[in-house]
Structure formats: C-alpha cells, structure tokens
Design an enzyme around this catalytic site. Structure first.
Site, short mmCIF file in Angstrom:
data_model
loop_
_atom_site.label_atom_id
_atom_site.label_comp_id
_atom_site.label_asym_id
_atom_site.label_seq_id
_atom_site.Cartn_x
_atom_site.Cartn_y
_atom_site.Cartn_z
N ASP A 15 -2.83 10.51 4.99
CA ASP A 15 -3.85 9.51 4.69
C ASP A 15 -3.87 8.53 5.86
O ASP A 15 -2.99 7.67 5.98
CB ASP A 15 -3.53 8.81 3.37
CG ASP A 15 -4.56 7.73 3.02
OD1 ASP A 15 -5.40 7.40 3.88
OD2 ASP A 15 -4.50 7.20 1.89
N PHE A 39 -0.78 3.57 -1.18
CA PHE A 39 -2.12 3.18 -1.62
C PHE A 39 -3.10 4.20 -1.11
O PHE A 39 -3.26 4.39 0.09
CB PHE A 39 -2.50 1.79 -1.10
CG PHE A 39 -3.88 1.40 -1.57
CD1 PHE A 39 -4.11 1.08 -2.90
CD2 PHE A 39 -4.96 1.36 -0.70
CE1 PHE A 39 -5.38 0.76 -3.35
CE2 PHE A 39 -6.23 1.03 -1.14
CZ PHE A 39 -6.45 0.73 -2.47
N LYS A 79 -12.47 3.52 6.52
CA LYS A 79 -12.36 2.21 7.18
C LYS A 79 -13.00 2.18 8.58
O LYS A 79 -14.22 2.12 8.66
CB LYS A 79 -10.91 1.74 7.17
CG LYS A 79 -10.42 1.49 5.71
CD LYS A 79 -9.29 0.52 5.58
CE LYS A 79 -9.14 -0.01 4.17
NZ LYS A 79 -8.27 0.73 3.27
C1 LIG Z 1 -8.33 1.43 1.95
C2 LIG Z 1 -7.49 2.63 1.75
C3 LIG Z 1 -7.86 3.65 0.86
C4 LIG Z 1 -9.07 3.55 -0.05
O1 LIG Z 1 -10.29 3.44 0.63
P1 LIG Z 1 -11.60 2.94 -0.15
O2 LIG Z 1 -12.68 3.03 0.87
O3 LIG Z 1 -11.33 1.56 -0.64
O4 LIG Z 1 -11.82 3.88 -1.29
C5 LIG Z 1 -7.06 4.77 0.78
N1 LIG Z 1 -5.95 4.89 1.53
C6 LIG Z 1 -5.57 3.94 2.40
C7 LIG Z 1 -4.34 4.14 3.23
C8 LIG Z 1 -6.31 2.76 2.53
O5 LIG Z 1 -5.90 1.80 3.36
#
Ligand SMILES: *Cc1c(COP(=O)(O)O)cnc(C)c1O
Length: 398
Positions: A215, A130, A244
């Site tokens: 990521d 994700f 986040k």
């Molecule tokens: C939440 C998340 C995203 C996306 O972040 P947004 O602020 O919703 O665009 C991307 N990668 C990971 C691993 C995430 O947990």
C-alpha cells in the site's frame, strides 16, 4: 435538529481555506498558512500549479466523462506510462485509495482462485495499518477506532506487529493469500518498514507462492524521494495501491499489478463508473509530466534531507517536547514526549503559528509538504515550528 448538514465524522477546525497559492493556503478571513499537510500528502505539486491546472481545464472543456464501456485513449496512455516506469504490467484506475485497496484484495483472492487454490483467501496485515474506510479496508487493520460498531467485517484477515518478520511468518498457513503492508506506515505513526522486514516478506511470498501487496497510497508518488518507496528496498511487489499524490487533488487512485498477479481479473470481474475517466486521466498525466522530469525525485530527496537535518538541529533545543524523527524523504513525522498531545500540538501550530501539519498515531505529528518546496519554505517551517515549540504548554492553550 442538531446534526450538521455535513455528517459530523470529522472534528473540523477553524481553518477554512478558500484559496491556495503554491505551498500556502489562504483562509476565509485572508489569513495565510504554510501548508505542510498538503491535503494529507495529496497536493504533491502544491496549489494552483500552472501546468496541472491548464491540463485539467483543457480536458474539462474537451471531454469530461465517458463510460468504461468505450475505448479509452486517455486511460491507455496513462496506464502505459505507469507500466513503463514501474514493476507493473497492468493498472486499474479508481477514485480513491480505499477503492484501490478493494481492487488489490480482489485481485489477490482471484489470483489464488484461478490458480486452483480457492482456499487461499487470508491476507496478513499489520498493527497500526491504515488502508482506508471501506468495509474491506477497515477489515484489513486491527485499529479498534476504525472497526468498532461496524462488525461483522470481511473475514480472512490476520494481523501481525509491523516490522516483526517472525510474527508475520508465524501467521502463514495453507490458507494464506499474501501480505498487505504500507512500505512506510503513514496514519499509524510514520514508521518506515525495515529492510529486513520488507525484503523478508518478499522472500516469503516467493518461497510460498503468496502475493506481496504494497500500500503506497501515502508513501508512493515521489513522497519518499523515489517514485515509489519500495525502490529504497530493492524489491518489487506483485500488487500495489496508489492514490493521494497521483492526482494532485483530483480524486484518483490506482491498483497496479504484474501480469501474473492480475491473471484472474478478466472481463466482468471488477469495475467502476467513474474510475479512469478522461478528466481524471488528464490530471494523472499532468502529475507525471511534472514528476517524471529529470531531477524531480532528486529534489524531493534533497529537500527531505534538508528538512530532516533542520529538525535534528532543532530537537535538542526543545528536548522536553520532541522525542524522535521518523519517516523518509518528505514523509516525516516527529514523535512527542508528553503522552497523547499530537493533535493538540498540531492545533497549536495551526492556530498560533500558521503552520499546517497532521496528527498521526503513536503521538506523532506528520510533516507532509508539497514536493515542490524550496529552501525558503523549509526555513519558514522550522522557524514556525521552533516558535511553536517555545510557546507550547501541553493541553492548556487550545
Ligand atoms: C489515505 C490512505 C488510504 C485511503 O485512501 P482514501 O483515498 O482516503 O480512500 C489507504 N492507505 C493509506 C496508506 C493511506 O494513507
């Protein structure tokens, strides 16, 4: 007309928070919830943290936004502090995680372009990944639920099973720019990368002139008990995305890179109107003022160990329901035995026991408390979870 004014892309539930106090949320009717979701790993310092609140309030009254056309003492200070404490030499600030991913993809492609390898555009990503919801980010996952109906997507991605190094290496060819991987998968099911996998990707990048993009939008910023999750593996990436926890709820993200990896990102190649404005920088600085105090990450690691130990003790009492514990630090997941009940169990805990958690893929529910929890919150969460497990009858009461 039956469509709701808020575009109905989320299955919104009856928890309607109006106030936050530390590790608790208070709903419209005054009901209290123990918040072990933390805005999906966002509210690292909990709700209403006094130092954070004051810093953002002061900046709001001083200077909220100016264009990136001007010099940014606030942005320079936060970038310098991040650089001083990480592998990175340079930082681009964004307003979200997905935008940080966009910047990472662009940085990687541009690196090969200016290195005289414009063919190296393919980025290998992983099953269940994700990376966000922009067109670029959904192109970087094989999850159908995020991609269906949005094609044609951005070309140049290939997908290997997570934690399968040989499968990833088998996809490498002369057009491969690098790998993009969550050090610990979040939404996909809270699976930590194995050391062989993460270290193996690093080595392949070193051996073949590719870039490793981590990521750490969910697993970074203290969540696993270290500032960044890759510190558990003894490696560093070339490019890393964060968001986040970086802003504790202020919309902020960042793409970090080494000088070498960012060598193509020169004047005019990228931008953002809001990205890194003074208000966002104050939020980001306030978070680091708290997190970089000695002992903060040790506290997270200790609380993570306690919470995991408490879960491990509880599981045998409910072994019809719980399968295994996953994750690291305060990024924990519990896999359920009954197929496809994670969302239902999360709703049960929420509606009947006042405990907020988050569903993830692979029938796992995520436990993502604020990083500032203490023993009392752990005891309360375990009590609520045990009570929830006793009273739960799969897919019957919600
Ligand atoms: C939440 C998340 C995203 C996306 O972040 P947004 O602020 O919703 O665009 C991307 N990668 C990971 C691993 C995430 O947990």
């Amino acid at each position: 007309m039956s469509i709701t004014p808020l575009m109905p892309v989320y299955p919104r539930c009856d928890v309607r928070p109006v106030r936050g106090e530390g590790c608790y949320l208070i709903g419209e009717r005054g009901e209290r919830y123990l918040d072990f979701a933390a805005g999906i790993a966002v509210n690292a310092l909990g709700h209403g943290h006094p130092q954070f609140t004051k810093a953002v309030q002061d900046q709001l009254a001083t200077l909220t936004h100016v264009s990136n056309l001007y010099g940014s003492p606030q942005g320079e200070a936060l970038a310098q502090r991040i650089v001083d404490n990480t592998f990175a030499d340079t930082v681009f600030f964004t307003n979200s995680g997905a935008e940080a991913i966009e910047c990472a993809i662009k940085t990687a492609r541009r690196y090969h372009y200016v290195s005289g390898n414009p063919n190296k555009t393919k980025i290998i990503t992983f099953h269940n990944a994700f990376h966000g919801r922009t067109m670029g980010a959904i192109s970087a996952t094989n999850q159908a639920k995020m991609r269906d109906g949005f094609e044609p997507l951005l070309p140049g991605f290939d997908y290997a099973p997570f934690n399968d190094l040989d499968a990833a290496l088998a996809l490498v060819d002369e057009n491969t720019a690098g790998f993009m991987v969550e050090t610990v998968q979040g939404e996909g099911g809270m699976t930590a990368g194995t050391p062989e996998f993460i270290q193996g990707l690093r080595k392949a990048c070193d051996d073949h002139g590719m870039l490793l993009i981590l990521d750490e939008i969910q697993c970074g910023y203290g969540r696993t008990g270290k500032f960044f999750a890759h510190e558990h593996y003894g490696i560093t990436p070339d490019i890393m995305t964060v968001a986040k926890g970086i802003g504790n709820g202020f919309p902020l993200g960042a793409c970090l890179a080494t000088e070498e990896a960012a060598k193509g990102m020169v004047f005019g190649t990228h931008g953002s109107t809001y990205g890194g404005n003074p208000l966002a920088m104050a939020a980001g600085m306030a978070v680091l003022d708290v997190m970089l105090e000695p002992g903060f990450f040790e506290h997270v690691a200790k609380m993570g160990d306690r919470l995991r130990a408490a879960f491990e003790q509880m599981i045998p009492n409910h072994d019809h329901l719980f399968d295994e514990i996953r994750g690291k630090g305060l990024m924990l997941g519990i896999k359920l035995k009954e197929p496809a009940v994670a969302r239902d169990f999360v709703a049960h805990l929420r509606d009947h026991h006042g405990l907020l958690t988050v569903a993830a893929g692979e029938n796992v529910f995520r436990v993502l408390p604020p990083l500032v929890i203490d023993e009392s919150h752990i005891a309360e969460a375990v009590e609520k979870l045990s009570a929830g497990a006793r009273s739960y009858a799969p897919l019957s009461d919600d």
